[in-house]
Design a protein around this motif. Structure first.
Motif, PDB file in Angstrom:
ATOM      1  N   GLY A 172       0.820  -1.207   0.000  1.00  0.00           N
ATOM      2  CA  GLY A 172       0.000   0.000   0.000  1.00  0.00           C
ATOM      3  C   GLY A 172       0.852   1.254   0.000  1.00  0.00           C
ATOM      4  N   VAL A 173       1.924   1.262   0.789  1.00  0.00           N
ATOM      5  CA  VAL A 173       2.824   2.417   0.837  1.00  0.00           C
ATOM      6  C   VAL A 173       3.502   2.630  -0.526  1.00  0.00           C
ATOM      7  N   ILE A 174       3.953   1.528  -1.129  1.00  0.00           N
ATOM      8  CA  ILE A 174       4.588   1.623  -2.454  1.00  0.00           C
ATOM      9  C   ILE A 174       3.608   2.202  -3.479  1.00  0.00           C
ATOM     10  N   SER A 175       2.358   1.748  -3.410  1.00  0.00           N
ATOM     11  CA  SER A 175       1.338   2.234  -4.343  1.00  0.00           C
ATOM     12  C   SER A 175       1.121   3.731  -4.192  1.00  0.00           C
ATOM     13  N   LEU A 176       1.028   4.188  -2.933  1.00  0.00           N
ATOM     14  CA  LEU A 176       0.829   5.621  -2.699  1.00  0.00           C
ATOM     15  C   LEU A 176       2.042   6.433  -3.171  1.00  0.00           C
ATOM     16  N   ALA A 177       3.249   5.876  -2.966  1.00  0.00           N
ATOM     17  CA  ALA A 177       4.450   6.579  -3.406  1.00  0.00           C
ATOM     18  C   ALA A 177       4.475   6.715  -4.930  1.00  0.00           C
ATOM     19  N   ILE A 178       4.129   5.636  -5.630  1.00  0.00           N
ATOM     20  CA  ILE A 178       4.109   5.680  -7.101  1.00  0.00           C
ATOM     21  C   ILE A 178       3.062   6.669  -7.594  1.00  0.00           C
ATOM     22  N   PHE A 227      -1.746   9.161 -16.919  1.00  0.00           N
ATOM     23  CA  PHE A 227      -1.826   8.426 -15.648  1.00  0.00           C
ATOM     24  C   PHE A 227      -1.076   7.101 -15.804  1.00  0.00           C
ATOM     25  N   TRP A 228       0.258   7.201 -15.967  1.00  0.00           N
ATOM     26  CA  TRP A 228       1.073   6.004 -16.228  1.00  0.00           C
ATOM     27  C   TRP A 228       1.156   5.069 -15.019  1.00  0.00           C
ATOM     28  N   SER A 229       0.915   5.610 -13.827  1.00  0.00           N
ATOM     29  CA  SER A 229       1.053   4.771 -12.622  1.00  0.00           C
ATOM     30  C   SER A 229      -0.028   3.703 -12.506  1.00  0.00           C
ATOM     31  N   VAL A 230      -1.042   3.755 -13.380  1.00  0.00           N
ATOM     32  CA  VAL A 230      -2.093   2.752 -13.318  1.00  0.00           C
ATOM     33  C   VAL A 230      -1.534   1.352 -13.555  1.00  0.00           C
ATOM     34  N   TRP A 231      -0.461   1.241 -14.372  1.00  0.00           N
ATOM     35  CA  TRP A 231       0.087  -0.084 -14.694  1.00  0.00           C
ATOM     36  C   TRP A 231       0.848  -0.695 -13.519  1.00  0.00           C
ATOM     37  N   PRO A 232       1.782   0.030 -12.891  1.00  0.00           N
ATOM     38  CA  PRO A 232       2.398  -0.573 -11.700  1.00  0.00           C
ATOM     39  C   PRO A 232       1.391  -0.799 -10.571  1.00  0.00           C
ATOM     40  N   LEU A 233       0.398   0.081 -10.445  1.00  0.00           N
ATOM     41  CA  LEU A 233      -0.621  -0.120  -9.405  1.00  0.00           C
ATOM     42  C   LEU A 233      -1.434  -1.381  -9.683  1.00  0.00           C
ATOM     43  N   LEU A 234      -1.722  -1.635 -10.953  1.00  0.00           N
ATOM     44  CA  LEU A 234      -2.434  -2.861 -11.319  1.00  0.00           C
ATOM     45  C   LEU A 234      -1.597  -4.085 -10.961  1.00  0.00           C
ATOM     46  N   GLY A 235      -0.286  -4.022 -11.271  1.00  0.00           N
ATOM     47  CA  GLY A 235       0.597  -5.139 -10.938  1.00  0.00           C
ATOM     48  C   GLY A 235       0.658  -5.388  -9.445  1.00  0.00           C
ATOM     49  N   ILE A 236       0.747  -4.305  -8.663  1.00  0.00           N
ATOM     50  CA  ILE A 236       0.790  -4.451  -7.209  1.00  0.00           C
ATOM     51  C   ILE A 236      -0.523  -5.039  -6.691  1.00  0.00           C
ATOM     52  N   GLY A 237      -1.639  -4.613  -7.285  1.00  0.00           N
ATOM     53  CA  GLY A 237      -2.940  -5.157  -6.880  1.00  0.00           C
ATOM     54  C   GLY A 237      -3.033  -6.650  -7.145  1.00  0.00           C
ATOM     55  N   ILE A 238      -2.504  -7.095  -8.291  1.00  0.00           N
ATOM     56  CA  ILE A 238      -2.518  -8.529  -8.612  1.00  0.00           C
ATOM     57  C   ILE A 238      -1.664  -9.306  -7.626  1.00  0.00           C
ATOM     58  N   VAL A 239      -0.472  -8.774  -7.290  1.00  0.00           N
ATOM     59  CA  VAL A 239       0.398  -9.431  -6.310  1.00  0.00           C
ATOM     60  C   VAL A 239      -0.305  -9.549  -4.960  1.00  0.00           C
ATOM     61  N   ALA A 240      -0.969  -8.471  -4.513  1.00  0.00           N
ATOM     62  CA  ALA A 240      -1.683  -8.491  -3.233  1.00  0.00           C
ATOM     63  C   ALA A 240      -2.814  -9.517  -3.248  1.00  0.00           C
ATOM     64  N   ALA A 241      -3.545  -9.585  -4.369  1.00  0.00           N
ATOM     65  CA  ALA A 241      -4.652 -10.545  -4.471  1.00  0.00           C
ATOM     66  C   ALA A 241      -4.146 -11.982  -4.429  1.00  0.00           C
ATOM     67  N   LEU A 242      -3.058 -12.258  -5.158  1.00  0.00           N
ATOM     68  CA  LEU A 242      -2.489 -13.611  -5.147  1.00  0.00           C
ATOM     69  C   LEU A 242      -1.975 -13.975  -3.761  1.00  0.00           C
ATOM     70  N   TYR A 243      -1.383 -12.993  -3.078  1.00  0.00           N
ATOM     71  CA  TYR A 243      -0.875 -13.233  -1.713  1.00  0.00           C
ATOM     72  C   TYR A 243      -2.001 -13.651  -0.771  1.00  0.00           C
ATOM     73  N   LYS A 244      -3.184 -13.029  -0.931  1.00  0.00           N
ATOM     74  CA  LYS A 244      -4.306 -13.378  -0.059  1.00  0.00           C
ATOM     75  C   LYS A 244      -4.990 -14.666  -0.466  1.00  0.00           C
ATOM     76  N   ILE A 245      -4.978 -14.970  -1.775  1.00  0.00           N
ATOM     77  CA  ILE A 245      -5.725 -16.137  -2.266  1.00  0.00           C
ATOM     78  C   ILE A 245      -4.945 -17.417  -2.159  1.00  0.00           C
TER      79      ILE A 245
END
Length: 309
Positions: free
Chosen positions: A270-276, A288-306
């Motif tokens: 979450g901190v990394i996402s806000l920084a980006i 809004f180029w940060s949408v792509w790294p934010l999407l990647g971080i969201g996928i990583v977070a979802a996989l971590y929980k699932i």
């Protein structure tokens, strides 16, 4: 095979801290209290799908097919007994120590044997009165399924077992003052005096924060000074936003490193996402180029929980 077989199960071990002392003070009263508390424990164990295997002296051994339900049962036991103990004087409280392990055991009739049981018993001996200590095999199964925090205690040496067992204390709220805190009380023979210390990771974290907080306050003051200079010498560029962002990110990283309430990995993402996102805003050119790294971080977070670990 005879009458034995093996199976994987969750072992719950409990005993009374300072049982010998309590018996020395009041045998009949202690036995009556033990029976009352053990009945409550048996009821809660059964309510969570477990079964009591043995009760000897002041101890209880139970097993559960579900690791999660075993930990929940242990928490319910300690919470209920804490409520009953609250009405008693400190030196008259009966505090149970609970150890939980997930391991392979030998089944012989209604009894279970083996290293899995021995580890649970050693974890129980290392718990504080009113506390719960679990092995790493239990922690791996429940850390994202039980609404409670854990304190890592480090590797625990087990007799006749080559590798030390990483262990965790379950945080179940503020504990009652331990009975062995009063003069003249002794730990049970064979149990290290240090094993009765209440685990409290908050204290060292507060000490760490006390050391680094002045640096953050200094950095924040410097950032404020730069903002003031930027405003007073305004030339159409808000350049001081960068040191402000840096201080904010460093503060957030320190918070992630020290807090125990939330999952550190997810909080860090979450901190990394806000920084980006902040960098994208400060360098805004209509994209809004940060949408792509934010999407990647969201996928990583979802996989971590699932994905189960």
């Amino acid at each position: 095979m005879g009458g034995t077989q093996r199976k994987l199960t969750t072992i719950f071990c409990a005993d009374v801290q300072d049982y010998t002392r309590l018996m020395g003070v009041d045998e009949e009263g202690t036995l009556a209290m033990l029976k009352h508390y053990r009945d409550a424990m048996s009821r809660l164990i059964a309510a969570h799908g477990g079964r009591v295997i043995n009760t000897w002296g002041d101890g209880v051994i139970a097993e559960f097919p579900s690791v999660v339900e075993c930990v929940r049962a242990a928490m319910d036991v300690q919470n209920e007994l804490a409520g009953q103990n609250a009405a008693r004087p400190v030196d008259g409280r009966m505090l149970f120590r609970i150890g939980i392990n997930l391991g392979d055991v030998i089944v012989d009739g209604d009894d279970i044997y083996g290293d899995g049981v021995n580890i649970a018993a050693r974890l129980q001996a290392s718990a504080t009165g009113g506390g719960i200590v679990i092995s790493n095999t239990v922690y791996d199964q429940v850390r994202n399924k039980v609404a409670v925090s854990f304190d890592f205690l480090g590797p625990l040496a087990i007799k006749n077992i080559a590798d030390a067992v990483p262990s965790y204390a379950v945080r179940i709220g503020e504990p009652l003052p331990p009975a062995d805190a009063t003069p003249g009380m002794r730990a049970k023979p064979g149990v290290d005096a240090g094993s009765h210390r209440q685990v409290n990771s908050a204290a060292p974290l507060h000490k760490l924060w006390a050391l680094i907080a002045p640096m953050f306050w200094l950095a924040a003051l410097a950032a404020a000074v730069l903002v003031a200079i930027n405003i007073l010498s305004w030339q159409g560029v808000f350049w001081s936003a960068w040191p402000v962002l840096g201080v904010a990110v460093l503060s957030a990283v320190a918070w992630v490193a020290m807090q125990t309430r939330y999952d550190r990995l997810l909080a860090g993402l979450g901190v990394i996402s806000l920084a980006i996102a902040g960098i994208n805003v400060l360098t805004w050119h209509g994209i809004f180029w940060s949408v792509w790294p934010l999407l990647g971080i969201g996928i990583v977070a979802a996989l971590y929980k699932i994905i189960p670990r």
